[in-house]
Write a protein that holds these residues in place. Sequence first.
Motif, PDB file in Angstrom:
ATOM      1  N   MET A   1       0.843  -1.195   0.000  1.00  0.00           N
ATOM      2  CA  MET A   1       0.000   0.000   0.000  1.00  0.00           C
ATOM      3  C   MET A   1       0.879   1.247   0.000  1.00  0.00           C
ATOM      4  O   MET A   1       1.733   1.402   0.863  1.00  0.00           O
ATOM      5  N   ILE A   2       0.686   2.112  -0.962  1.00  0.00           N
ATOM      6  CA  ILE A   2       1.445   3.353  -1.072  1.00  0.00           C
ATOM      7  C   ILE A   2       0.771   4.424  -0.211  1.00  0.00           C
ATOM      8  O   ILE A   2      -0.415   4.699  -0.357  1.00  0.00           O
ATOM      9  N   ARG A   3       1.528   5.034   0.679  1.00  0.00           N
ATOM     10  CA  ARG A   3       1.005   6.082   1.552  1.00  0.00           C
ATOM     11  C   ARG A   3       1.284   7.441   0.898  1.00  0.00           C
ATOM     12  O   ARG A   3       2.431   7.806   0.670  1.00  0.00           O
ATOM     13  N   ALA A   4       0.214   8.186   0.613  1.00  0.00           N
ATOM     14  CA  ALA A   4       0.350   9.414  -0.172  1.00  0.00           C
ATOM     15  C   ALA A   4      -0.177  10.625   0.581  1.00  0.00           C
ATOM     16  O   ALA A   4      -1.158  10.545   1.329  1.00  0.00           O
ATOM     17  N   LEU A   5       0.486  11.758   0.360  1.00  0.00           N
ATOM     18  CA  LEU A   5       0.026  13.052   0.865  1.00  0.00           C
ATOM     19  C   LEU A   5      -0.232  13.956  -0.340  1.00  0.00           C
ATOM     20  O   LEU A   5       0.566  13.980  -1.282  1.00  0.00           O
ATOM     21  N   ILE A   6      -1.339  14.693  -0.303  1.00  0.00           N
ATOM     22  CA  ILE A   6      -1.706  15.585  -1.399  1.00  0.00           C
ATOM     23  C   ILE A   6      -1.558  17.031  -0.926  1.00  0.00           C
ATOM     24  O   ILE A   6      -2.121  17.415   0.111  1.00  0.00           O
ATOM     25  N   VAL A   7      -0.804  17.830  -1.691  1.00  0.00           N
ATOM     26  CA  VAL A   7      -0.565  19.229  -1.320  1.00  0.00           C
ATOM     27  C   VAL A   7      -0.955  20.122  -2.498  1.00  0.00           C
ATOM     28  O   VAL A   7      -0.331  20.074  -3.560  1.00  0.00           O
ATOM     29  N   ASP A   8      -1.990  20.920  -2.306  1.00  0.00           N
ATOM     30  CA  ASP A   8      -2.473  21.824  -3.357  1.00  0.00           C
ATOM     31  C   ASP A   8      -3.307  22.895  -2.677  1.00  0.00           C
ATOM     32  O   ASP A   8      -4.064  22.601  -1.743  1.00  0.00           O
ATOM     33  N   ASP A   9      -3.178  24.141  -3.107  1.00  0.00           N
ATOM     34  CA  ASP A   9      -3.951  25.207  -2.466  1.00  0.00           C
ATOM     35  C   ASP A   9      -5.406  25.231  -2.933  1.00  0.00           C
ATOM     36  O   ASP A   9      -6.204  25.995  -2.383  1.00  0.00           O
ATOM     37  N   PHE A  52       2.121  14.198  -3.612  1.00  0.00           N
ATOM     38  CA  PHE A  52       1.628  14.798  -4.856  1.00  0.00           C
ATOM     39  C   PHE A  52       1.542  16.298  -4.602  1.00  0.00           C
ATOM     40  O   PHE A  52       0.704  16.752  -3.819  1.00  0.00           O
ATOM     41  N   LEU A  53       2.406  17.047  -5.250  1.00  0.00           N
ATOM     42  CA  LEU A  53       2.676  18.418  -4.846  1.00  0.00           C
ATOM     43  C   LEU A  53       2.427  19.422  -5.978  1.00  0.00           C
ATOM     44  O   LEU A  53       3.027  19.317  -7.053  1.00  0.00           O
ATOM     45  N   ASP A  54       1.543  20.380  -5.697  1.00  0.00           N
ATOM     46  CA  ASP A  54       1.345  21.481  -6.633  1.00  0.00           C
ATOM     47  C   ASP A  54       2.573  22.394  -6.606  1.00  0.00           C
ATOM     48  O   ASP A  54       3.253  22.494  -5.578  1.00  0.00           O
ATOM     49  N   ILE A  55       2.886  23.047  -7.708  1.00  0.00           N
ATOM     50  CA  ILE A  55       4.071  23.906  -7.753  1.00  0.00           C
ATOM     51  C   ILE A  55       3.732  25.330  -7.357  1.00  0.00           C
ATOM     52  O   ILE A  55       4.381  25.922  -6.490  1.00  0.00           O
ATOM     53  N   GLN A  56       2.718  25.914  -7.979  1.00  0.00           N
ATOM     54  CA  GLN A  56       2.397  27.310  -7.711  1.00  0.00           C
ATOM     55  C   GLN A  56       1.421  27.428  -6.547  1.00  0.00           C
ATOM     56  O   GLN A  56       0.225  27.171  -6.682  1.00  0.00           O
ATOM     57  N   MET A  57       1.975  27.810  -5.366  1.00  0.00           N
ATOM     58  CA  MET A  57       1.175  28.019  -4.164  1.00  0.00           C
ATOM     59  C   MET A  57       1.624  29.318  -3.507  1.00  0.00           C
ATOM     60  O   MET A  57       2.755  29.757  -3.703  1.00  0.00           O
ATOM     61  N   PRO A  58       0.755  29.946  -2.710  1.00  0.00           N
ATOM     62  CA  PRO A  58       1.117  31.215  -2.067  1.00  0.00           C
ATOM     63  C   PRO A  58       2.295  31.063  -1.100  1.00  0.00           C
ATOM     64  O   PRO A  58       2.481  30.015  -0.489  1.00  0.00           O
ATOM     65  N   ARG A  59       3.091  32.101  -0.968  1.00  0.00           N
ATOM     66  CA  ARG A  59       4.213  32.238  -0.048  1.00  0.00           C
ATOM     67  C   ARG A  59       5.374  31.293  -0.348  1.00  0.00           C
ATOM     68  O   ARG A  59       6.464  31.726  -0.653  1.00  0.00           O
ATOM     69  N   VAL A  60       5.145  29.997  -0.238  1.00  0.00           N
ATOM     70  CA  VAL A  60       6.210  29.018  -0.472  1.00  0.00           C
ATOM     71  C   VAL A  60       5.752  28.066  -1.571  1.00  0.00           C
ATOM     72  O   VAL A  60       4.727  27.392  -1.431  1.00  0.00           O
ATOM     73  N   THR A  81       0.695  19.953 -11.713  1.00  0.00           N
ATOM     74  CA  THR A  81       0.553  21.365 -12.033  1.00  0.00           C
ATOM     75  C   THR A  81      -0.114  21.552 -13.392  1.00  0.00           C
ATOM     76  O   THR A  81      -0.108  20.643 -14.223  1.00  0.00           O
ATOM     77  N   ALA A  82      -0.667  22.723 -13.584  1.00  0.00           N
ATOM     78  CA  ALA A  82      -1.282  23.050 -14.876  1.00  0.00           C
ATOM     79  C   ALA A  82      -0.272  23.642 -15.847  1.00  0.00           C
ATOM     80  O   ALA A  82      -0.602  23.914 -16.995  1.00  0.00           O
ATOM     81  N   LEU A  99       3.137  15.506 -13.352  1.00  0.00           N
ATOM     82  CA  LEU A  99       1.838  15.289 -13.961  1.00  0.00           C
ATOM     83  C   LEU A  99       1.176  16.629 -14.275  1.00  0.00           C
ATOM     84  O   LEU A  99       1.190  17.546 -13.449  1.00  0.00           O
ATOM     85  N   LEU A 100       0.607  16.723 -15.459  1.00  0.00           N
ATOM     86  CA  LEU A 100      -0.085  17.943 -15.857  1.00  0.00           C
ATOM     87  C   LEU A 100      -1.580  17.841 -15.563  1.00  0.00           C
ATOM     88  O   LEU A 100      -2.198  16.804 -15.778  1.00  0.00           O
ATOM     89  N   LYS A 101      -2.162  18.937 -15.063  1.00  0.00           N
ATOM     90  CA  LYS A 101      -3.601  19.022 -14.862  1.00  0.00           C
ATOM     91  C   LYS A 101      -4.272  19.383 -16.183  1.00  0.00           C
ATOM     92  O   LYS A 101      -3.705  20.166 -16.956  1.00  0.00           O
ATOM     93  N   PRO A 102      -5.468  18.875 -16.451  1.00  0.00           N
ATOM     94  CA  PRO A 102      -6.160  17.832 -15.689  1.00  0.00           C
ATOM     95  C   PRO A 102      -5.462  16.484 -15.863  1.00  0.00           C
ATOM     96  O   PRO A 102      -5.028  16.136 -16.965  1.00  0.00           O
ATOM     97  N   ILE A 103      -5.368  15.734 -14.774  1.00  0.00           N
ATOM     98  CA  ILE A 103      -4.599  14.492 -14.786  1.00  0.00           C
ATOM     99  C   ILE A 103      -5.372  13.397 -15.522  1.00  0.00           C
ATOM    100  O   ILE A 103      -6.549  13.163 -15.250  1.00  0.00           O
ATOM    101  N   GLU A 104      -4.693  12.761 -16.441  1.00  0.00           N
ATOM    102  CA  GLU A 104      -5.282  11.617 -17.134  1.00  0.00           C
ATOM    103  C   GLU A 104      -5.116  10.371 -16.269  1.00  0.00           C
ATOM    104  O   GLU A 104      -4.038  10.126 -15.722  1.00  0.00           O
ATOM    105  N   THR A 105      -6.173   9.574 -16.162  1.00  0.00           N
ATOM    106  CA  THR A 105      -6.148   8.392 -15.310  1.00  0.00           C
ATOM    107  C   THR A 105      -5.033   7.435 -15.709  1.00  0.00           C
ATOM    108  O   THR A 105      -4.319   6.899 -14.846  1.00  0.00           O
TER     109      THR A 105
END
Length: 239
Positions: A1-9, A52-60, A81-82, A99-105
């Motif tokens: 089982m892969i343990r994942a964290l999602i980070v996106d504003d 799974f990390l978005d690139i463009q987020m406020p401050r950091v 990211t888009a 991965l580019l948004k929208p993410i293809e399955t």
Amino acid sequence: MIRALIVDDELYAREALEDELLALGGVEVVGQCNNAIDALKTINHTRPDVVFLDIQMPRVTGLELLAMLDPETMPKVVFVTAYDEFAVQAFEDNAFDYLLKPIETARLKKSLDKLSRELNRQEDYQAITPALELLPCAGHNRITLVPHQDVEVARTSVTGVTLLTANGESVTHLSLKVLEDKTPLMRCHRQFLVHPAAIWEIRLLDNGLAEVVTASAHSVPVSRRYLKALKDKLGLTHN
């Protein structure tokens, strides 16, 4: 089982990605974060296999967060990211995938399959990340970014790592190891780092021990194993 964290504003983006991951199976989502500072704390606490990390987020930004992770314990990082113009830098900073948004399955499944193979082989993921110029500190419902050159001492504390400057104290979720690797701060004790440029005096004590006093009168212990390296750094080997 892969343990994942999602980070996106964006809440919708986080929930949509979690739905996709759960539908594909083999993934446990251990949390969601809407900013990089909360993500850093959550990563240190939950130790996910992948972020799974978005690139463009406020401050950091996501790229800046990657530089804040401890190379010895950091998870795999998949940027989501888009915008494709960040791809080259992401891979230069040793992102696991992009991965580019929208993410293809199908594309997401390919990334998970690759990740699963990596984890099964238990290969070490060695990150080469840029130096840290600003150190994120949190407290009292605010985030401050402290320039590394302002920090005279870093020490472990109950709440994390405390940074001592001429103006006071701040607490960061960065580890001493990250600070040692990615700033000019150097180890002088198992629980302390000191900025060589801030050293005003070294007091030699009994049994090969020493004490450093900084320009702002912070006192820092120096253990035997680190004293020589500290004196070498300051050009005091023969003193």
